[in-house]
Scaffold this motif. Structure first.
Motif, PDB file in Angstrom:
ATOM      1  N   MET A 184       0.835  -1.203   0.000  1.00 61.44           N
ATOM      2  CA  MET A 184       0.000   0.000   0.000  1.00 61.44           C
ATOM      3  C   MET A 184       0.870   1.254   0.000  1.00 61.44           C
ATOM      4  O   MET A 184       0.594   2.224  -0.713  1.00 61.44           O
ATOM      5  CB  MET A 184      -0.911  -0.006   1.241  1.00 61.44           C
TER       6      MET A 184
ATOM      7  N   GLU B 136       2.212   1.612  -3.446  1.00 62.95           N
ATOM      8  CA  GLU B 136       1.152   2.022  -4.382  1.00 62.95           C
ATOM      9  C   GLU B 136       0.877   3.517  -4.269  1.00 62.95           C
ATOM     10  O   GLU B 136       0.716   4.210  -5.281  1.00 62.95           O
ATOM     11  CB  GLU B 136      -0.129   1.227  -4.107  1.00 62.95           C
TER      12      GLU B 136
ATOM     13  N   GLY C 261       2.085   4.402  -7.622  1.00 66.53           N
ATOM     14  CA  GLY C 261       0.943   4.045  -8.463  1.00 66.53           C
ATOM     15  C   GLY C 261       0.650   2.553  -8.430  1.00 66.53           C
ATOM     16  O   GLY C 261       1.518   1.725  -8.143  1.00 66.53           O
ATOM     17  N   ARG C 262      -0.593   2.229  -8.747  1.00 69.03           N
ATOM     18  CA  ARG C 262      -1.036   0.832  -8.671  1.00 69.03           C
ATOM     19  C   ARG C 262      -0.320  -0.053  -9.693  1.00 69.03           C
ATOM     20  O   ARG C 262      -0.064  -1.223  -9.437  1.00 69.03           O
ATOM     21  CB  ARG C 262      -2.548   0.775  -8.879  1.00 69.03           C
ATOM     22  N   ASN C 263      -0.004   0.515 -10.853  1.00 64.15           N
ATOM     23  CA  ASN C 263       0.671  -0.288 -11.876  1.00 64.15           C
ATOM     24  C   ASN C 263       2.031  -0.788 -11.409  1.00 64.15           C
ATOM     25  O   ASN C 263       2.516  -1.812 -11.899  1.00 64.15           O
ATOM     26  CB  ASN C 263       0.846   0.530 -13.165  1.00 64.15           C
TER      27      ASN C 263
ATOM     28  N   LEU D 173       2.796  -2.159  -8.605  1.00 65.55           N
ATOM     29  CA  LEU D 173       2.651  -3.472  -7.965  1.00 65.55           C
ATOM     30  C   LEU D 173       2.448  -4.574  -8.989  1.00 65.55           C
ATOM     31  O   LEU D 173       3.028  -5.663  -8.882  1.00 65.55           O
ATOM     32  CB  LEU D 173       1.483  -3.451  -6.980  1.00 65.55           C
ATOM     33  N   THR D 174       1.619  -4.304  -9.998  1.00 66.37           N
ATOM     34  CA  THR D 174       1.399  -5.302 -11.047  1.00 66.37           C
ATOM     35  C   THR D 174       2.701  -5.611 -11.766  1.00 66.37           C
ATOM     36  O   THR D 174       3.038  -6.781 -12.005  1.00 66.37           O
ATOM     37  CB  THR D 174       0.350  -4.795 -12.057  1.00 66.37           C
TER      38      THR D 174
ATOM     39  N   ARG E  43     -11.297  -4.006  -6.580  1.00 64.70           N
ATOM     40  CA  ARG E  43     -11.435  -2.596  -6.945  1.00 64.70           C
ATOM     41  C   ARG E  43     -11.790  -2.412  -8.419  1.00 64.70           C
ATOM     42  O   ARG E  43     -11.176  -1.639  -9.150  1.00 64.70           O
ATOM     43  CB  ARG E  43     -10.150  -1.838  -6.587  1.00 64.70           C
TER      44      ARG E  43
ATOM     45  N   ASN F 245      -3.598 -10.174 -12.688  1.00 67.79           N
ATOM     46  CA  ASN F 245      -4.541  -9.656 -11.698  1.00 67.79           C
ATOM     47  C   ASN F 245      -4.031 -10.050 -10.331  1.00 67.79           C
ATOM     48  O   ASN F 245      -3.689 -11.217 -10.112  1.00 67.79           O
ATOM     49  CB  ASN F 245      -5.942 -10.263 -11.890  1.00 67.79           C
TER      50      ASN F 245
ATOM     51  N   SER G  74      -2.211  -4.889  -2.230  1.00 66.29           N
ATOM     52  CA  SER G  74      -2.131  -3.812  -1.240  1.00 66.29           C
ATOM     53  C   SER G  74      -3.276  -3.901  -0.236  1.00 66.29           C
ATOM     54  O   SER G  74      -4.254  -4.630  -0.437  1.00 66.29           O
ATOM     55  CB  SER G  74      -2.177  -2.458  -1.940  1.00 66.29           C
TER      56      SER G  74
ATOM     57  N   ASP H 285      -6.599  -3.371  -1.792  1.00 60.42           N
ATOM     58  CA  ASP H 285      -7.089  -4.553  -2.505  1.00 60.42           C
ATOM     59  C   ASP H 285      -7.739  -5.523  -1.530  1.00 60.42           C
ATOM     60  O   ASP H 285      -8.834  -6.043  -1.767  1.00 60.42           O
ATOM     61  CB  ASP H 285      -5.937  -5.285  -3.211  1.00 60.42           C
TER      62      ASP H 285
END
Length: 252
Positions: free
Chosen positions: A69, A72, A76-78, A80-81, A136, A181, A185, A188
């Motif tokens: 978290m 992120e 940014g969230r990307n 983590l992916t 999300r 997928n 975090s 999530d």
């Protein structure tokens, strides 16, 4: 544990009355083919891998979702992916012994909270249903995607299209395949667990199938809230007692 319990567990596993539930400990013997480094699987190793090998603040080191978290919010969230794809999206890891064992007898239903692809590889030559957790998303109230594997490719399907006679692989925390997928975090987990408790994170056919099952938790510490809360809802409607914990150094 006496022989009576072992025989009950083993016969239950082979009769599909006991469900293997895989935690990070099952990957203890998987390592990088070139460097020999163990695969990052538990909270601490994932945090260190995410932070270039450096520890984070003690409150962030407590649990991977908390550290994720933090990252992120900053990157940014990307991020983590991309990080998790970088760890798990290639085949540079040796096979874990547990996965070779599973590949031999192919249980009908397996829950795997790890984010690697070794369970998928174990069923790569067999038709199966894959359920992957998502979080999300606004397009649907459901927190899962369902894929049918035809022996060579995955195709996304809806609940009604699932063939209940073929094995079910459930990866609630996500996977890089067939489409990236992840539940990673804190945000999530909050979203996913909320919908899990509300009944929207498990397909209806699986809610029926899981009734009265027992579980063998393998390599799952249960000393962190997020993993414990996910487990509690996934094993809902289990038999009593719910099953057993197979762990090297168990805690209360």
């Amino acid at each position: 544990m006496n022989n009576k319990f072992f025989s009950e567990i083993l016969s239950g596993l082979y009769d599909n009355k006991v469900v293997p539930y895989l935690g990070p400990g099952v990957l203890f013997d998987s390592s990088h083919k070139k460097t020999g480094q163990p695969i990052p699987a538990d909270s601490e190793s994932l945090i260190l891998a995410m932070n270039d090998g450096q520890p984070m603040a003690p409150k962030l080191m407590y649990e991977f979702p908390r550290a994720a978290m933090n990252r992120e919010l900053k990157r940014g969230r990307n991020f983590l992916t991309q990080f998790l794809d970088g760890v798990y999206g290639h085949s540079d890891w040796t096979r874990a012994g547990i996965h070779d064992w599973l590949a031999e007898w192919r249980p009908h239903y397996v829950v795997d909270i790890n984010r690697d692809t070794q369970l998928l590889d174990s069923y790569a030559d067999q038709e199966h249903t894959l359920i992957v957790g998502v979080a999300r998303i606004s397009a649907s109230q459901h927190r899962f995607k369902i894929y049918h594997y035809d022996g060579s490719e995955y195709h996304e399907i809806d609940q009604a299209g699932a063939n209940q006679k073929i094995p079910i692989l459930f990866k609630p925390m996500g996977s890089p395949r067939p489409v990236s997928n992840y539940i990673a975090s804190d945000a999530d987990y909050v979203d996913y667990i909320t919908e899990l408790m509300g009944g929207f994170a498990i397909p209806n056919f699986l809610k029926e199938y899981r009734k009265g099952k027992k579980y063998l938790l393998i390599g799952l510490p249960l000393n962190r809230d997020s993993e414990r809360m996910v487990m509690n809802d996934i094993v809902y409607a289990a038999s009593e007692p719910k099953g057993w914990v197979l762990r090297k150094n168990p805690t209360e």
